[in-house]
Scaffold this active site. Structure first.
Site, mmCIF file in Angstrom:
data_model
loop_
_atom_site.group_PDB
_atom_site.id
_atom_site.type_symbol
_atom_site.label_atom_id
_atom_site.label_comp_id
_atom_site.label_asym_id
_atom_site.label_seq_id
_atom_site.Cartn_x
_atom_site.Cartn_y
_atom_site.Cartn_z
ATOM 1 N N THR A 246 0.837 -1.210 0.000
ATOM 2 C CA THR A 246 0.000 0.000 0.000
ATOM 3 C C THR A 246 0.864 1.249 0.000
ATOM 4 O OG1 THR A 246 -0.079 0.235 2.414
ATOM 5 C CG2 THR A 246 -1.709 -1.218 1.395
ATOM 6 N N SER A 247 0.258 2.348 -0.399
ATOM 7 C CA SER A 247 0.961 3.632 -0.390
ATOM 8 C C SER A 247 -0.030 4.747 -0.097
ATOM 9 C CB SER A 247 1.619 3.890 -1.751
ATOM 10 O OG SER A 247 2.110 5.226 -1.818
#
Lengths: 680, 98
Positions: A246-247
């Site tokens: 994720t970011s």
């Protein structure tokens, strides 16, 4: 710990870091309880956990119910905290080794948070809820998280991907803790996966990144004397979840080489290079090292949590069934043989990092000519193969074990001067009623976390562990012994950063699933057995290398004293501007001022000065700068980014420091005060 | 320069101003009477200055719409809070900034 860049040296503080402890116990069996810690750190750690357990043991019999099995040390995965506190060599390298002061601050603070939780124990109720965190106006627009390795995610089977709407988990789950006597909520514990990489690689101010922002906003909103729902000591934990791919840079990854083009989809490169490819946060155009984007992503998590919290007044799942259990052991992952879901016998491998590890991610690109998606033969400069050989040439057996990962660093087989990464790993589950918490030592990717949770849920349901109630499973981490990443077998085969950082080879995830499902029966309400403790991991706190220099001494410039004003505030400021004052300062490491503050904003109210901002506030910044190493002089700048909603009135800014006297080394406290100024 | 004010019919502008003042006074009187009647009937609103100030200081929960929430259905939706299992619960927070 930041971005593993030795040039990223701390220069001040944006927001203090905290340990938040949540203790749950069986009312009828006081010895059955568990502790879930949420630290504003990059991860848990073997030595930090060991230090906490030692500290609990030293507190005496009253704390004898806390031990290896039931203490989970998780980190929010912030990349904006001090380094030099981890056990193993690899993460120590770019922090110049190990520092007792950094380590003890975390251990002692975590202990204190557990003590406070323990001393506040009272009968209460738990409820659980969940919500999607997305913008209802445009539900296709990433809101608080995106997948930064979608090419690897696509390697997962199509029928599996079809079960989910998104390539990240957009669900925030919340556990709400309520005091049974007062009816007030004493805290919430949430899980939502998003990397703590909103602050950029050029940031040098300490903060808890976006989850630190979220927690602080939630606590300030609900620790309100007039709030009838929440207790004065309300604590909000924003735990990390299946964070691996994720970011928070939700606008996507673009080339910062002037072209403005999107990065290459498979390897996240720009014209064949990794360095120019960078993810963009919501306010990426601000030249503030990511601060605006960080606050925005933190605020989005807080907003979702606040709405979910209120929603749960009317609709939530009660956590029921008095059972509180925990299971833990240490397991050697360097050669764990088990039965694969396909029926074959497979093994994990001694830890190793692939070439794509050095390529970094779109949140923090690596150095040199390394690229992601490097499978099979290395595609970087062949000199690196030679360098690898100087450290440790992996055996043919090790290479075969790691399969599609070309090994850059054979870290699990290097013991000189001590282990670079763990091979001995914590395996831990917690259970409260029908809620089961997987305590993951690594950063599980989105799909890895989904498979793991589903495996535990299915096994718990099939064996009736939670009785008639359907099991609720959450995953928290990275916790305890930090083991880098956990990708699915398919994602591992793509060898982007996450696959290359999956330490124990392609079967790492299945090994974790195998062990945790095997240990599920220990969570049965009637169980009193424990698994064998397993091999003890090494603790290197007393033998780690340290090249972190201490504070030599501090001196004030000639004709000045510590705390004197160098540049004072202006007489007036408008909201949405920044008030700034510069003092004669001293090294902040002389006194960490734990449970206190380096700087504050005070408002003149009814003739007396009242503190309205301190180190816990995002808008108040403390910057320290050594002006002369020879003379020992330094400056401190205090900046208040005046909020648009700040009250009009008269204010002043304060600074507290401690100087170290030359020769004697005596620490002397001092303070400084700006003149008055008005916000108009 | 000395301005002489002579007796006689009022100039038109002054006449208009006096008429407007009369209208304003009448309106104010009527408003006060209505307010007095309402206060008598309903009572004065409570002013909580401290609460208002804290509201200004608190981070505001934004009005940005979030996707419709979907909490898990409670199997004990029919039950009262007294039916809920009770646990020993405690929370704590401490500074770890090194």
């Amino acid at each position: 710990m930041g971005y593993a860049d030795p040039n990223q040296v701390g220069s001040g503080l944006r927001q203090r870091l905290y340990s938040r402890a949540f203790v749950v116990g069986d009312l009828d069996k006081p010895e059955d309880r568990c502790v879930y810690l949420v630290l504003d750190t990059q991860s848990g750690d073997t030595a930090v956990r060991d230090g906490i357990l030692q500290g609990l043991n030293e507190l005496g019999d009253e704390y004898g119910c806390y031990g290896q099995a039931n203490v989970a040390v998780t980190g929010t995965h912030s990349h904006s905290g001090p380094g030099a506190w981890l056990n193993y060599l690899l993460p120590q390298i770019t922090s110049k080794g190990f520092d007792q002061q950094s380590y003890r601050a975390i251990v002692d603070g975590a202990l204190l948070s557990i003590q406070r939780a323990h001393e506040s124990l009272a009968p209460g109720r738990l409820s659980f809820g969940s919500a999607h965190v997305e913008d209802a106006n445009t539900d296709s627009t990433p809101y608080a998280n995106i997948n930064r390795s979608p090419y690897a995610y696509l390697a997962n089977p199509a029928e599996e991907r079809a079960k989910y709407d998104y390539d990240v988990d957009k669900t925030m789950t919340m556990l709400r803790l309520q005091n049974a006597e007062t009816g007030k909520d004493i805290g919430v514990l949430t899980w939502f996966p998003v990397h703590g990489t909103s602050m950029l690689g050029n940031n040098t101010l300490i903060s808890g990144d976006n989850k630190g922002v979220a927690a602080n906003l939630m606590e300030k909103a609900y620790r309100n004397p007039s709030d009838t729902e929440a207790d004065d000591g309300f604590v909000a934990g924003f735990s990390q979840a299946n964070v691996g791919d994720t970011s928070p840079n939700v606008l996507g990854a673009y080339c910062e080489d002037g072209s403005g083009e999107q990065c290459d989809f498979e390897a996240s490169t720009c014209s064949g290079e990794s360095q120019p490819c960078h993810g963009r946060g919501p306010h990426f155009r601000e030249k503030d090292q990511g601060a605006s984007s960080c606050h925005e992503i933190g605020h989005r998590q807080f907003a979702a949590a606040a709405i979910l919290y209120d929603f749960m007044d009317g609709d939530s799942t009660s956590i029921q069934g008095s059972t509180v259990k925990a299971v833990h052991n240490f397991h050697d992952f360097s050669g764990f043989t088990f039965t694969h879901p396909n029926g074959s016998q497979v093994s994990t491998c001694p830890a190793a990092l692939g070439y794509s590890f050095a390529a970094g991610t779109t949140d923090g690109p690596g150095a040199f000519d390394f690229k992601q998606n490097n499978t099979g033969a290395p595609n970087a400069n062949p000199v690196w193969t030679t360098v690898r050989g100087f450290l440790r040439e992996p055996s043919e057996e090790q290479k075969a074990c790691h399969h599609s990962k070309p090994i850059l660093l054979d870290v699990g087989e290097i013991e000189n001067p001590y282990l670079w990464t763990p091979n001995i790993v914590d395996v831990q589950l917690l259970r409260v009623g029908q809620l089961i918490i997987i305590v993951s030592p690594g950063e599980a990717t989105t799909m890895a976390g989904r498979r793991w949770k589903e495996a535990i849920r299915a096994s718990a349901s099939a064996t009736g562990i939670t009785g008639n109630a359907e099991p609720i499973v959450v995953l928290g981490g990275p916790a305890n012994s930090y083991t880098h990443y956990i990708a699915t077998e398919e994602e591992y085969g793509i060898q982007r950063y996450e696959g290359a950082s999956t330490l124990y080879g392609p079967h790492t995830l299945n090994a974790h699933i195998n062990l945790t499902t095997r240990y599920l029966p220990y969570l049965h309400s009637d169980n009193v057995e424990k698994p064998s403790p397993g091999p003890q991991p090494p603790i290197y706190t007393n033998k780690s290398l340290s090249f972190v220099t201490g504070v030599a001494f501090d001196r004030a410039p000639f004709f000045y004293s510590f705390g004197d004003i160098l540049t004072d505030v202006r007489p007036t400021y408008a909201p949405s501007t920044t008030a700034s004052v510069k003092f004669v300062g001293a090294n902040p490491r002389n006194d960490l001022r734990l449970e206190d503050t380096y700087v504050a904003v005070e408002q003149l109210l009814d003739g007396s000065w009242t503190r309205v901002r301190d180190d816990s506030d995002w808008s108040l910044i403390f910057r320290w700068y050594r002006t002369s190493s020879v003379l020992g002089t330094s400056e401190v700048t205090v900046e208040w980014e005046i909020e648009e909603w700040a009250n009009r009135g008269t204010y002043r800014m304060r600074y507290w420091g401690a100087s170290k006297t030359p020769v004697t080394g005596t620490i002397v406290q001092f303070s400084g005060t700006s003149r008055k100024f008005d916000v108009v | 320069m000395i301005v002489h004010i002579e007796d006689g019919p009022l100039p038109r502008i002054e006449e208009m101003a006096r008429a407007h003042i009369l209208a304003a006074l009448t309106a104010a009187t009527v408003t006060l009477l209505v307010a007095f009647h309402l206060i008598s009937a309903i009572g004065l609103p409570q002013l909580d200055f401290l609460h208002l100030r804290y509201e200004d200081e608190r981070p505001r929960i934004p009005q940005v719409p979030i996707a419709p929430l979907s909490a898990e259905p409670s199997p004990d939706a029919e039950g009262t809070s007294d039916d809920q299992t009770r646990y020993l619960l405690g929370v704590g927070k401490a500074d770890i900034t090194g």
